[in-house]
Design an enzyme around this catalytic site. Structure first.
Site, short mmCIF file in Angstrom:
data_model
loop_
_atom_site.label_atom_id
_atom_site.label_comp_id
_atom_site.label_asym_id
_atom_site.label_seq_id
_atom_site.Cartn_x
_atom_site.Cartn_y
_atom_site.Cartn_z
N GLU A 99 7.00 37.51 -20.64
CA GLU A 99 7.33 35.74 -21.70
C GLU A 99 8.09 36.19 -22.74
OE1 GLU A 99 3.41 34.28 -22.75
OE2 GLU A 99 3.33 33.66 -20.39
N GLU B 45 2.92 32.72 -13.23
CA GLU B 45 1.03 32.84 -14.24
C GLU B 45 0.44 31.84 -13.62
OE1 GLU B 45 0.49 34.43 -17.58
OE2 GLU B 45 2.38 36.10 -17.37
#
Ligand code: GAL
Length: 691
Positions: A174, A336
């Protein structure tokens, strides 16, 4: 008009073709979508790995995801590498037909690194230096951090880059834009500016308007990172700082990618972005093969429809991410999705039964090539102990979310024999294809000078997006580097910063048959965030045909009204009072204040196309809805009328209808279609697939 839509459609088909070429390099139409799950071998006793991979495979997973946070295990001491344990995990995964996504673990440097080289630590604006013991504490601007990262990546890529069990790579975790006050960041910022302003401090002073308040610089060495929290800090400087900060992240990812590609010739490289669209780094790393995102839908937020909507999440949250990520390179993955409860929300409720499967189908509907979930096992220790997995803390009991994954994966496998090319979509659907032009810099600029606290750029864009989804329109959220001409309709909402080249492109698009919608706040500043030395907002007059008399902002408790075709709409955040040109049709007018009767929305034909100008932001999006309805009707573009919460998309020759609303929805099947999954009465959290 019909002819130009048809022409456009042909172009759409060509574009789709080149998109699918990119996708085909790595993914096959016949697989539809592949599903995988994160596994952290280093968290578990090695004696359990085989049991876990076996069950993972039996549940239907096709790939797993390794080494994301394992730098300390891979390089326990400086330049002493240990990949043997990872080799054993890869081999065992392969034994159960699980391909592997390999990661670079640059989000978690080991302690030896932070202690020996503390200069790599990220420094916050208030002077706090982050420390070892969590993650994401290293500065992307630190040349030493980059060097040490590339060193281990080089070893990993050398080791795994030619290994057919590894399908691809995820960089970092991320990766966000860092507002980093590390002294190295300051040095790099100066270099960034020297480069941008050709080493000429006068150019910078001009761009930043430093004549104002004695802000002028006489040398680049005097420049510091702007203190964002300091009141009234020069916003032109902040604009450049944000560009610089985004570039630090994008270039770090590009460096990583190039290092891997030295060895990896048949493996793709991506990363897993949080869809924070306004950060400005997504899509900026040009070396990546495609983009992926992470998305968490249930975390105690209020989004969602009805009393239990928070258990399903905002119905357009995944759709928007799909429509944003897919156009960047024509394909995308979802790295995710939560399998159940998370640990980090304000409240962490159970998702509604069916929600996990609904999210997976939402990802599929957008055209993704893979979906992956965080994570297989619930961790026994560490920050995320309360995070659900596909299996519970005993490592074997499948959770309810795990069962929903199993259902989805079985459904996909059953559908595979019926696959059609990914871009096979009905004409009627592609004929209403619409693009939203987005540039994060507009919202950076507007946010520093909102003029009305109730203004929210993403909400403004969302009002248009929501209606497009109600139309059942395929939407691409695009940046300026894309070709506009392939879209019958292009919307540029609150597109504040422009230059002549962009306005020329808009004119050409319209003259050639495109239908452009511009909205309030568009074209009011240059790319440095300065006003033009011209009547306010006049840069787009040659498109709209109007002039702007002035704009007004109202108190939220005392909103104004606009009327269109007898309907009334409330507004308060921004309203432009227009002087229509001779050939502009006035669609909506203000009904109160001292500008009663003056235009708020106009439409004009220009060349073969049209230009609609919506000078006002309505409170609840109903004006935006009705303007779009009126325009598509005028253009004879046939649209659907789906209720909020229900979306419909096509891919691989199949239609997918999703119900995030709190009511069952009765869908009328297109003539000649057959139900493949679900039924035409779609319950809350239900999915219908038809062909
Ligand atoms: C994500 C992150 C994962 C994990 C997850 C928990 O944002 O990428 O590493 O922390 O949240 O929900």
């Amino acid at each position: 008009m019909k002819r130009s839509i048809l022409f456009t459609f042909c172009l759409c088909a060509m574009l789709s073709f080149s998109f699918s070429q990119t996708s085909k390099l790595w993914f096959k139409d016949k697989d539809l979508i592949q599903t995988g799950v994160y596994y952290y071998p280093e968290h578990w006793d090695e004696s359990q790995w085989e049991r876990d991979f076996k069950q993972m495979h039996e549940l239907g997973f096709e790939f797993t995801h390794f080494a994301e946070f394992a730098w300390a295990q891979l390089e326990p001491e400086e330049e002493k590498y240990d990949f043997a344990w990872l080799d054993r995990a890869v081999a065992l995964a392969a034994k159960y037909q699980l391909k592997v996504i390999m990661c670079t673990s640059t989000a978690t440097p080991p302690v030896w690194l932070s202690r020996k080289y503390p200069e790599i630590l990220l420094k916050e604006e208030d002077g706090t230096v982050l420390d070892h013991g969590a993650r994401q504490h290293a500065s992307f601007s630190s040349p030493l951090y980059r060097e040490l990262s590339l060193k281990i990546i080089d070893k990993l890529a050398q080791h795994y880059g030619n290994d057919s069990r590894i399908v691809g790579w995820q960089l970092d975790n991320e990766p966000a834009v860092q507002f980093d006050y590390n002294p190295k960041a300051e040095l790099r910022f100066r270099d960034f500016l020297r480069n941008k302003y050709k080493n000429d401090i006068h150019q910078l002073n001009n761009a930043w308007g430093t004549a104002f308040w004695s802000e002028a610089y006489s040398s680049f060495d005097q420049i510091t990172l702007p203190k964002m929290r300091q009141m009234f800090m020069n916003h032109h400087q902040i604009l450049d700082y944000r560009r610089f900060a985004a570039e630090q992240t994008t270039s770090f990812l590009d460096d990583q990618c190039l290092q891997i590609k030295k060895y990896a010739k048949n493996q793709w490289v991506t990363t897993n972005y949080i869809p924070n669209y306004e950060e400005g780094h997504i899509g900026g790393s040009k070396e990546l093969d495609f983009q992926s995102y992470t998305r968490y839908m249930v975390y105690g937020g209020k989004e969602g429809i009805g009393r239990r909507g928070y258990r399903l999440g905002d119905p357009l949250r995944i759709a928007f991410a799909n429509d944003f990520f897919r156009p960047i390179q024509g394909t995308y993955g979802v790295m995710e999705l939560q399998p159940g409860q998370v640990n980090w929300g304000s409240i962490n409720p159970q998702p509604l039964p069916g929600a996990v499967r609904l999210w997976l189908w939402s990802v599929f509907a957008g055209g993704a090539d893979f979906a992956c979930t965080y994570r297989y096992r619930q961790p026994l220790y560490g920050t995320e102990q309360y995070h659900n997995g596909i299996v519970g803390p005993d490592g074997v009991t499948v959770t309810s979310g795990g069962r929903e994954y199993q259902t989805f994966m079985k459904e996909i496998k059953d559908l595979r024999p019926r696959y059609a090319p990914r871009e096979s979509k009905p004409k009627e659907y592609t004929a209403r294809r619409t693009a939203i032009l987005f540039n994060h810099e507009n919202s950076w600029s507007i946010d520093r000078q909102k003029q009305n606290v109730t203004w929210n750029t993403m909400d403004h864009i969302g009002k248009y997006y929501r209606q497009l989804k109600a139309f059942g329109a395929p939407v691409d959220i695009i940046s300026e580097d894309k070709d506009f001409s392939i879209y019958p309709v292009l919307i540029a909402p609150a597109y504040q910063m422009v230059d002549d080249a962009l306005v020329d492109r808009w004119v050409e698009y319209v003259k050639n048959g495109g239908n452009l919608i511009l909205t309030c706040r568009t074209g009011q500043k240059d790319r440095y965030g300065r006003l033009f030395e011209a009547p306010f907002g006049s840069k787009i007059d040659r498109l709209t045909g109007n002039k702007m008399e002035f704009y007004d902002l109202l108190l939220p408790g005392d909103p104004g009204l606009v009327v269109m075709d007898g309907e009334k709409y409330t507004w308060n955040t921004w309203g432009e009072i227009l002087i229509p040109g001779k050939d502009s049709e006035t669609w909506a007018t203000y009904t109160n204040e001292f500008y009663e009767g003056k235009p708020a929305v106009t439409m004009r034909h220009l060349g073969k196309g049209t230009i609609t100008y919506v000078g006002v932001d309505s409170k609840d999006g109903t004006l935006e809805r009705d303007v779009l309805k009126k325009l598509y009707a005028t253009l004879h573009i046939s649209v659907m009328d789906l209720p909020y919460g229900v979306t419909m998309e096509y891919r691989n020759g199949m239609g997918i209808v999703l119900n995030y609303s709190d009511q069952p929805y009765n869908f009328s099947l297109p003539q000649g279609s057959k139900v493949l999954i679900g039924s035409t009465t779609i319950p809350t959290a239900g999915v219908l697939v038809f062909k």
